[in-house]
Motif scaffolding. Structure first.
Motif, PDB file in Angstrom:
ATOM      1  N   HIS A  16       1.020  -1.072   0.068  1.00 24.98           N
ATOM      2  CA  HIS A  16      -0.119   0.009   0.017  1.00 24.98           C
ATOM      3  C   HIS A  16       0.890   1.031   0.044  1.00 24.98           C
ATOM      4  O   HIS A  16       0.609   2.094  -0.725  1.00 24.98           O
ATOM      5  N   HIS A  17       1.897   1.348   0.811  1.00 26.51           N
ATOM      6  CA  HIS A  17       3.006   2.344   0.747  1.00 26.51           C
ATOM      7  C   HIS A  17       3.422   2.747  -0.375  1.00 26.51           C
ATOM      8  O   HIS A  17       3.710   3.559  -1.110  1.00 26.51           O
ATOM      9  N   ALA A  18       3.894   1.490  -1.077  1.00 28.50           N
ATOM     10  CA  ALA A  18       4.561   1.770  -2.316  1.00 28.50           C
ATOM     11  C   ALA A  18       3.758   2.046  -3.533  1.00 28.50           C
ATOM     12  O   ALA A  18       4.114   2.921  -4.247  1.00 28.50           O
ATOM     13  N   LEU A  19       2.511   1.635  -3.580  1.00 28.84           N
ATOM     14  CA  LEU A  19       1.360   2.270  -4.487  1.00 28.84           C
ATOM     15  C   LEU A  19       1.176   3.448  -4.281  1.00 28.84           C
ATOM     16  O   LEU A  19       1.108   4.319  -5.204  1.00 28.84           O
ATOM     17  N   THR A  20       0.933   4.030  -2.855  1.00 31.67           N
ATOM     18  CA  THR A  20       0.895   5.432  -2.541  1.00 31.67           C
ATOM     19  C   THR A  20       1.854   6.315  -3.377  1.00 31.67           C
ATOM     20  O   THR A  20       1.589   7.358  -4.036  1.00 31.67           O
ATOM     21  N   LEU A  21       3.169   5.919  -3.279  1.00 34.61           N
ATOM     22  CA  LEU A  21       4.368   6.598  -3.557  1.00 34.61           C
ATOM     23  C   LEU A  21       4.356   6.441  -5.253  1.00 34.61           C
ATOM     24  O   LEU A  21       4.490   7.600  -5.748  1.00 34.61           O
ATOM     25  N   ALA A  24       1.919   8.991  -6.575  1.00 39.72           N
ATOM     26  CA  ALA A  24       2.201  10.242  -6.157  1.00 39.72           C
ATOM     27  C   ALA A  24       3.197  10.668  -7.426  1.00 39.72           C
ATOM     28  O   ALA A  24       3.673  11.920  -7.219  1.00 39.72           O
ATOM     29  N   GLY A  25       3.605  10.017  -8.064  1.00 34.34           N
ATOM     30  CA  GLY A  25       4.428  10.140  -9.258  1.00 34.34           C
ATOM     31  C   GLY A  25       6.053   9.830  -8.927  1.00 34.34           C
ATOM     32  O   GLY A  25       6.726  10.297  -9.762  1.00 34.34           O
ATOM     33  N   LEU A  26       6.169   8.975  -8.082  1.00 32.29           N
ATOM     34  CA  LEU A  26       7.531   8.735  -7.833  1.00 32.29           C
ATOM     35  C   LEU A  26       8.087   7.616  -8.765  1.00 32.29           C
ATOM     36  O   LEU A  26       7.073   6.592  -9.269  1.00 32.29           O
ATOM     37  N   SER A  27       9.450   7.687  -9.287  1.00 27.32           N
ATOM     38  CA  SER A  27      10.050   6.398 -10.027  1.00 27.32           C
ATOM     39  C   SER A  27      10.396   5.333  -8.917  1.00 27.32           C
ATOM     40  O   SER A  27      10.222   5.421  -8.081  1.00 27.32           O
ATOM     41  N   ARG A  28      10.553   4.333  -9.771  1.00 29.71           N
ATOM     42  CA  ARG A  28      11.150   3.182  -8.827  1.00 29.71           C
ATOM     43  C   ARG A  28      12.556   3.360  -8.058  1.00 29.71           C
ATOM     44  O   ARG A  28      12.242   2.852  -6.920  1.00 29.71           O
ATOM     45  N   ARG A  29      13.220   4.192  -8.613  1.00 27.33           N
ATOM     46  CA  ARG A  29      14.596   4.540  -7.676  1.00 27.33           C
ATOM     47  C   ARG A  29      14.059   5.273  -6.390  1.00 27.33           C
ATOM     48  O   ARG A  29      14.470   5.007  -5.339  1.00 27.33           O
ATOM     49  N   HIS A  30      13.189   6.061  -6.584  1.00 24.76           N
ATOM     50  CA  HIS A  30      12.824   7.233  -5.588  1.00 24.76           C
ATOM     51  C   HIS A  30      11.967   6.268  -4.704  1.00 24.76           C
ATOM     52  O   HIS A  30      12.123   6.657  -3.091  1.00 24.76           O
ATOM     53  N   ILE A  31      11.010   5.542  -5.033  1.00 28.72           N
ATOM     54  CA  ILE A  31      10.225   4.588  -4.046  1.00 28.72           C
ATOM     55  C   ILE A  31      11.203   3.587  -3.326  1.00 28.72           C
ATOM     56  O   ILE A  31      11.080   3.493  -1.986  1.00 28.72           O
ATOM     57  N   ALA A  43      11.413  -7.831  -6.240  1.00 23.74           N
ATOM     58  CA  ALA A  43      10.697  -7.512  -5.445  1.00 23.74           C
ATOM     59  C   ALA A  43       9.611  -6.119  -5.450  1.00 23.74           C
ATOM     60  O   ALA A  43       8.439  -6.218  -5.001  1.00 23.74           O
ATOM     61  N   LEU A  44      10.592  -5.110  -5.804  1.00 19.92           N
ATOM     62  CA  LEU A  44       9.723  -3.902  -6.244  1.00 19.92           C
ATOM     63  C   LEU A  44       8.684  -4.121  -7.187  1.00 19.92           C
ATOM     64  O   LEU A  44       7.546  -3.501  -7.037  1.00 19.92           O
ATOM     65  N   THR A  45       8.989  -4.869  -8.204  1.00 20.73           N
ATOM     66  CA  THR A  45       8.196  -5.240  -9.101  1.00 20.73           C
ATOM     67  C   THR A  45       6.739  -5.673  -8.805  1.00 20.73           C
ATOM     68  O   THR A  45       5.499  -5.365  -9.122  1.00 20.73           O
TER      69      THR A  45
END
Length: 292
Positions: A16-21, A24-31, A43-45
């Motif tokens: 949920h936290h990752a999807l919220t980020l 919000a327009g964040l890239s994978r690196r920023h997340i 894992a991030l995917t």
């Protein structure tokens, strides 16, 4: 603003936290930086599954239409090479676009088509070489002299004609063959020996499952005799358990050629063959040239 520096302790909260980020327009690196966890790409995917990337992360020249087409072709069972050939893109791009899709299962027919397409150029080159070699060998023969035809006919008969045995003395000239060229050469040899056409008898030997009438007409025309003058055809019984290769329109059985009153001729053939095999075995320099 939620505290994004603290990582959730369970998967659902983390997702949920990752999807919220992501929303919000964040890239994978920023997340990954915000979550402060050592996440692998896989894992991030998994955490971001189903959530498209923000527009700003898309490359301006990304070939989305080609990617979609490549994926559709892959689902249809096409190979990487086939997709590359159709779309005109690099194989590495195709691999990147479709590597998550299952490898297609090829039918036997499809594999046969692939094999044919792969080996066709080699077969064509091989066939050209074969025909060139045959044409060169054909030109090496030229016109046969009477003596050459005489010697060829002796060897031809001794290879394919009937022979008398010590336990069964049968001095008869009988020749059986299915090759039209062999038959015509043998008939030319008999004519060279002065054997009258009236002394020749012709008959067909063929499987009963073949086109008997067509075979009889064919051999009568080749032998230069009337169909009514042909002797009774010998039919071979068909055995369903035997897988024969000599089937179809090209199968015409064998032609049997008998020479009447041929005891003296048979004895001469035996003598001629004995003279050939017991004569000089080493070819002369002239005779050996061009025959290798």
């Amino acid at each position: 603003m939620p505290n994004t520096q603290r990582a959730p302790h369970d998967y659902e909260a983390l997702r949920h936290h990752a999807l919220t980020l992501r929303r919000a327009g964040l890239s994978r690196r920023h997340i990954r930086d915000r979550l402060s966890l050592p996440l692998t790409d896989a894992a991030l995917t998994s955490l971001l599954e189903g959530e498209p990337p923000p527009d700003w992360t898309r490359r301006p020249n990304a070939k989305d239409d080609l990617r979609a087409k490549a994926r559709e072709l892959r689902k249809q069972g096409r190979t990487y090479n086939e997709i590359v050939a159709e779309l005109g893109v690099a194989k590495s791009s195709v691999s990147l676009w479709v590597r998550d899709l299952p490898k297609p299962k090829r039918s036997r027919e499809a594999m046969h088509r692939m094999s044919e397409a792969r080996w066709a150029p080699y077969r064509e080159a091989r066939d050209r070489t074969i025909e060139e070699t045959k044409a060169e060998a054909f030109n090496e023969i030229g016109k046969l002299s009477d003596r050459e035809l005489f010697l060829i006919g002796v060897g031809l008969y001794w290879a394919e004609g009937s022979k008398s045995k010590p336990h069964c003395r049968r001095e008869r000239v009988v020749f059986i063959n299915s090759d039209p060229g062999m038959v015509k050469t043998y008939l030319a040899w008999l004519a060279l020996l002065g054997v009258e056409r009236e002394r020749l008898r012709f008959a067909v030997m063929i499987h009963e499952s073949a086109d008997v009438a067509a075979a009889e007409r064919y051999w009568a025309d080749l032998a230069g005799t009337d169909l009514a003058n042909m002797c009774k055809t010998t039919l071979k019984k068909h055995n369903p358990k035997t897988v024969r290769k000599n089937v179809g329109e090209g199968y015409r059985g064998c032609l049997v050629i008998k020479v009447l009153q041929s005891a003296d001729l048979y004895r001469r053939i035996e003598g001629w063959w004995s003279g050939i095999v017991t004569g000089p075995s080493e070819p002369t320099a002239t005779g050996a040239s061009g025959m290798v």
